[in-house]
Write an enzyme that holds these catalytic residues in place. Sequence first.
Site, PDB file in Angstrom:
ATOM      1  N   GLY A  83      22.469  22.970  21.477  1.00 31.07           N
ATOM      2  CA  GLY A  83      22.306  23.405  22.859  1.00 31.07           C
ATOM      3  C   GLY A  83      20.965  24.023  23.184  1.00 31.07           C
ATOM      4  O   GLY A  83      20.738  24.431  24.321  1.00 31.07           O
ATOM      5  N   MET A 106      17.859  22.615  23.004  1.00 31.99           N
ATOM      6  CA  MET A 106      16.882  21.733  23.641  1.00 31.99           C
ATOM      7  C   MET A 106      17.595  20.797  24.607  1.00 31.99           C
ATOM      8  O   MET A 106      18.812  20.801  24.710  1.00 31.99           O
ATOM      9  CB  MET A 106      16.080  20.992  22.584  1.00 31.99           C
ATOM     10  CG  MET A 106      15.116  21.921  21.855  1.00 31.99           C
ATOM     11  SD  MET A 106      14.202  21.128  20.532  1.00 31.99           S
ATOM     12  CE  MET A 106      15.501  20.811  19.353  1.00 31.99           C
ATOM     13  N   CYS A 150      12.852  47.098  -4.550  1.00 34.21           N
ATOM     14  CA  CYS A 150      13.926  47.941  -4.012  1.00 34.21           C
ATOM     15  C   CYS A 150      13.800  48.158  -2.507  1.00 34.21           C
ATOM     16  O   CYS A 150      14.490  49.003  -1.945  1.00 34.21           O
ATOM     17  CB  CYS A 150      13.961  49.287  -4.733  1.00 34.21           C
ATOM     18  SG  CYS A 150      12.445  50.244  -4.581  1.00 34.21           S
ATOM     19  N   HIS A 168      29.740  25.496  23.693  1.00 34.78           N
ATOM     20  CA  HIS A 168      28.485  26.128  23.267  1.00 34.78           C
ATOM     21  C   HIS A 168      28.752  27.483  22.643  1.00 34.78           C
ATOM     22  O   HIS A 168      28.236  27.817  21.572  1.00 34.78           O
ATOM     23  CB  HIS A 168      27.550  26.265  24.475  1.00 34.78           C
ATOM     24  CG  HIS A 168      26.287  27.003  24.181  1.00 34.78           C
ATOM     25  ND1 HIS A 168      26.160  28.370  24.383  1.00 34.78           N
ATOM     26  CD2 HIS A 168      25.112  26.594  23.668  1.00 34.78           C
ATOM     27  CE1 HIS A 168      24.950  28.747  24.016  1.00 34.78           C
ATOM     28  NE2 HIS A 168      24.291  27.692  23.588  1.00 34.78           N
ATOM     29  N   SER A 211       8.913  49.407  -9.950  1.00 32.81           N
ATOM     30  CA  SER A 211       9.789  48.967  -8.868  1.00 32.81           C
ATOM     31  C   SER A 211       8.932  48.856  -7.614  1.00 32.81           C
ATOM     32  O   SER A 211       8.298  49.831  -7.203  1.00 32.81           O
ATOM     33  CB  SER A 211      10.934  49.953  -8.650  1.00 32.81           C
ATOM     34  OG  SER A 211      11.750  49.521  -7.581  1.00 32.81           O
ATOM     35  N   ARG A 258      17.578  12.183  24.103  1.00 30.23           N
ATOM     36  CA  ARG A 258      18.044  13.406  23.459  1.00 30.23           C
ATOM     37  C   ARG A 258      17.007  13.914  22.453  1.00 30.23           C
ATOM     38  O   ARG A 258      16.245  13.144  21.886  1.00 30.23           O
ATOM     39  CB  ARG A 258      19.359  13.151  22.702  1.00 30.23           C
ATOM     40  CG  ARG A 258      20.521  12.681  23.556  1.00 30.23           C
ATOM     41  CD  ARG A 258      21.695  12.312  22.644  1.00 30.23           C
ATOM     42  NE  ARG A 258      22.831  11.774  23.372  1.00 30.23           N
ATOM     43  CZ  ARG A 258      23.888  12.484  23.748  1.00 30.23           C
ATOM     44  NH1 ARG A 258      23.950  13.769  23.462  1.00 30.23           N
ATOM     45  NH2 ARG A 258      24.884  11.916  24.390  1.00 30.23           N
ATOM     46  N   TYR A 308      14.848  42.078 -11.542  1.00 28.82           N
ATOM     47  CA  TYR A 308      15.988  42.379 -10.670  1.00 28.82           C
ATOM     48  C   TYR A 308      15.520  42.602  -9.238  1.00 28.82           C
ATOM     49  O   TYR A 308      14.337  42.832  -8.974  1.00 28.82           O
ATOM     50  CB  TYR A 308      16.760  43.608 -11.165  1.00 28.82           C
ATOM     51  CG  TYR A 308      16.007  44.924 -11.031  1.00 28.82           C
ATOM     52  CD1 TYR A 308      16.066  45.671  -9.851  1.00 28.82           C
ATOM     53  CD2 TYR A 308      15.247  45.430 -12.083  1.00 28.82           C
ATOM     54  CE1 TYR A 308      15.373  46.869  -9.726  1.00 28.82           C
ATOM     55  CE2 TYR A 308      14.568  46.622 -11.975  1.00 28.82           C
ATOM     56  CZ  TYR A 308      14.631  47.346 -10.782  1.00 28.82           C
ATOM     57  OH  TYR A 308      13.951  48.524 -10.649  1.00 28.82           O
ATOM     58  N   LYS A 355      18.964  14.142  13.910  1.00 25.32           N
ATOM     59  CA  LYS A 355      19.773  13.187  14.680  1.00 25.32           C
ATOM     60  C   LYS A 355      19.285  11.766  14.452  1.00 25.32           C
ATOM     61  O   LYS A 355      20.077  10.847  14.186  1.00 25.32           O
ATOM     62  CB  LYS A 355      19.717  13.538  16.164  1.00 25.32           C
ATOM     63  CG  LYS A 355      20.635  12.704  17.038  1.00 25.32           C
ATOM     64  CD  LYS A 355      20.638  13.196  18.473  1.00 25.32           C
ATOM     65  CE  LYS A 355      21.209  14.579  18.565  1.00 25.32           C
ATOM     66  NZ  LYS A 355      21.276  15.085  19.957  1.00 25.32           N
ATOM     67  N   ARG A 367      26.214  15.114  11.661  1.00 30.30           N
ATOM     68  CA  ARG A 367      25.338  16.105  11.033  1.00 30.30           C
ATOM     69  C   ARG A 367      26.214  17.028  10.201  1.00 30.30           C
ATOM     70  O   ARG A 367      27.431  17.082  10.401  1.00 30.30           O
ATOM     71  CB  ARG A 367      24.578  16.915  12.088  1.00 30.30           C
ATOM     72  CG  ARG A 367      25.474  17.673  13.057  1.00 30.30           C
ATOM     73  CD  ARG A 367      24.682  18.223  14.235  1.00 30.30           C
ATOM     74  NE  ARG A 367      25.558  18.850  15.219  1.00 30.30           N
ATOM     75  CZ  ARG A 367      25.192  19.157  16.450  1.00 30.30           C
ATOM     76  NH1 ARG A 367      23.963  18.903  16.855  1.00 30.30           N
ATOM     77  NH2 ARG A 367      26.022  19.729  17.290  1.00 30.30           N
TER      78      ARG A 367
END
Length: 895
Positions: free
Chosen positions: A113, A115, A852, A476, A785, A104, A872, A34, A360
């Site tokens: 919402g 804090m 895996c 909210h 794996s 704030r 992978y 913010k 934001r």
Amino acid sequence: MNLVNSDPAVRYVYRFGGGVSDGKAGDKNLLGGKGANLAEMASIGLPVPPGFTISTEMCARYYAEGERFPDSLRQEVADGVAHIEKVTGKRFGDAADPLLVSVRSGARVSMPGMMDTVLNLGLNDETVEGLAATSGDPRFAWDSYRRFIQMYADVVLGLEHGAFEEALEIAKEDKGVHLDTELEAGDWQALVSRYKELVEELWEKPFPQDVHEQLWGAIGAVFGSWQSERARVYRRLNSIPGDWGTAVNVQAMVFGNMGDTSATGVAFTRDPSTGERAYYGEYLINAQGEDVVAGIRTPQYLTKGARERAAAKAPSMEEALPDVYAELARVFDTLENHYREMQDIEFTVERGKLWMLQTRSGKRTAKAALKIAVDMAREGLISEEEAVLRVDPAALDQLLHPTLDPQAERKVIAKGLPASPGAASGKAVFDADTAERMAGHDESVILVRIETSPEDIHGMHAAKGILTARGGMTSHAAVVARGMGRPCVSGAGGLSIDYKAKRMRVAGQEIAEGDVITIDGATGEVMLGEVATVQPELVGDFGILMEWADRARRLKVRANAETPADCRTAREFGAEGIGLCRTEHMFFDAERITNVRRMILADKEAGRRAALAKLLPAQRDDFTEIFRVMAGLPVTIRLLDPPLHEFLPHSEEEFAEVARAVGETAEGLKQRVSELHEFNPMLGHRGCRLGITYPEIYEMQARAIFEAAVAVAKDSGEAPIPEVMVPLVGTKAELAIIRQLIDRTAKAVFEEQGRSVDYLVGTMIELPRAALRAGSIAEEAEFFSFGTNDFTQTTLGVSRDDAGRFLTEYVEKGIYARDPFVSIDEEGVGELIALAAERGRATVPGLKLGICGEHGGDPTSIAFCEKTGLDYVSASPYRVPIARLAAAQAALRKG
């Protein structure tokens, strides 16, 4: 105020507005999201009320020094207040023309919402008179004062807010009105007196009149809210580190409640539900910002088109305040072009003057995220690579599950706003604790509330969907549900909810806790009972983005699957093979379990072989179906892994059934089961140890694999690629013995069938010793794996089944950054994986490496696999797209 000595050279306060910007624009780590965005909006010339930010570094120090502030902060804050006074021409605490401020929070990432906030700070019994005189509106002044007392008592003094809400309701009842806006100046003045009485009764001290005491109390409370229960839960659910802290923003108040030319609102530069390029939002005439997000009043639509589509009567902002709306639209375009991202904006109009309070990156549904990313790339705002990086892989989960069948019968009992898309059925529950408890017992629940609050966060996360009687599209409930990927219907005004009785009434229908309802977050409909669903179609923007992702990624993505249906799902979702086929799952089939038990309970090899001969055709058929679905792709088949006791009978009926099948007495079988009992089976007679002591088991499985592979190769002409995986290996000798058995069986099958197929033999690395001895073990392996589920258990010495009792607290206290069963413990398990990869490839340079465990679908763990150079990852079928996108992002970030 608690102060401690400190080095005055350390800076904690950064000013913005009025031509000043102390902070480095975009420095969210220091200023919070913010604060950084306020500084940046001010620097590009947008109308931002002046203020200052106390950095996140102070939050860490505040807690480190026992919730005390360094004394140097006093002067820094005083300088910040002086800056606001200079720009506004008002003085803080001045009885004639008072400056009022908001206090704030502002963390690095948005935590909507979670804090605390305090508005209208600086009002007391003297300054309220000055505000009434300068504004020319006593009603506005006294309304602002009562709002301030109510919010300060809740946030700073920690008093029960219900008492203040009750006093407000009594005041409206006495006046005979329903809306807050119908109360007059004298009514608010009387309510202020009642509020001050309540403070003195509950706090045992008068409400603070010193504006500086008020300010320091609010700063401490906002910093303190970083460690509130709801904030900690939100951080845990969203993997936000607890040591980041929050900034505090002190900013001049501007007022949306100064009559019919004033307003407040929340808006998005694009539709956060669909991603459509259209302004989206809500506003309220003569209101403050908390009225919109809290759902206390039903807001009006921002645009005329949205109002007409909803058939709403109240005028849109475009119609009621056309000049201000036109200016707001220009600001929207400026912000989106500047940030190159969809923006979530809070604004206030004070007597016709527009002020920007926040911007934001807007939270959005997965569908919207895909569309916005693809559209912005096509518009030239961002590149294709940036588009891939913009979509949260975990959010794709919203798209991969069924939605309501449009042809299914549905009994609609209410309609609200379509606040977050998707559909869910479940038992109605009326409080967050019950939702969490029932969900913990694998029950699907819908959380039903008059309106949600930040304290409901744990229940919202546990629920399949959220339904509220009050609140708009930016309430909210709506914002948090969209961020979580939960369907939400808000503002269903026909609902009458009785928390005490745990029931609701709507359209003559009474619904008690436990009754099943269905909500459709795309239409706003609420239905009685469960409604059938249909599978999603993953085309359009999804297909385009996944194509871009696949071009960017290096890691292959496989699936964990052992049924043909799961294999088909995985292949449809883009799996490039099966990374884990658990053969033991096939043994639990009701038609096979008796023969499995016969095999286990046989005390001689001949008895085991007789039972295994009956299992062979079924196991072969299983592999045949899987190979057909995955034709041309690798399929890693793990030989039998779990301890044998998991298959044994437990009840008297089961013992009797097996006894009849094997021609023995139940008592004799119980004696045999007793002999097989293990004190710690997870570390006992399982995995390759079974293959060593009972080689006929692995021989049967290997034969089934190779016979199936040859049959499919003959039928389809496309040979499958079986990869036979030996579990729980700790030594080279174990793998060598079992590999000889596998190779011998393969040779026999190929000679019998007159045809061969290529195959690999490898092992699952899930023991610390195996990782340490990986160089030696690789001499007998063609792939490793990493079975990260058991690897985590054996490395940490923690049972996954029991860890829930303490792991949450471990994460909250920072012992582990994340749950190690969700994201790989990189310092422990991860180091062993990296070591095993290095040592294994030192022996066999081309050694194939993958994981895996469940971590294969976790984006953070996938980033680790990319960094470590694995080939992978393997995830559950519905997480394959998540893994594909996460793998692409990991490759792009690695560069």
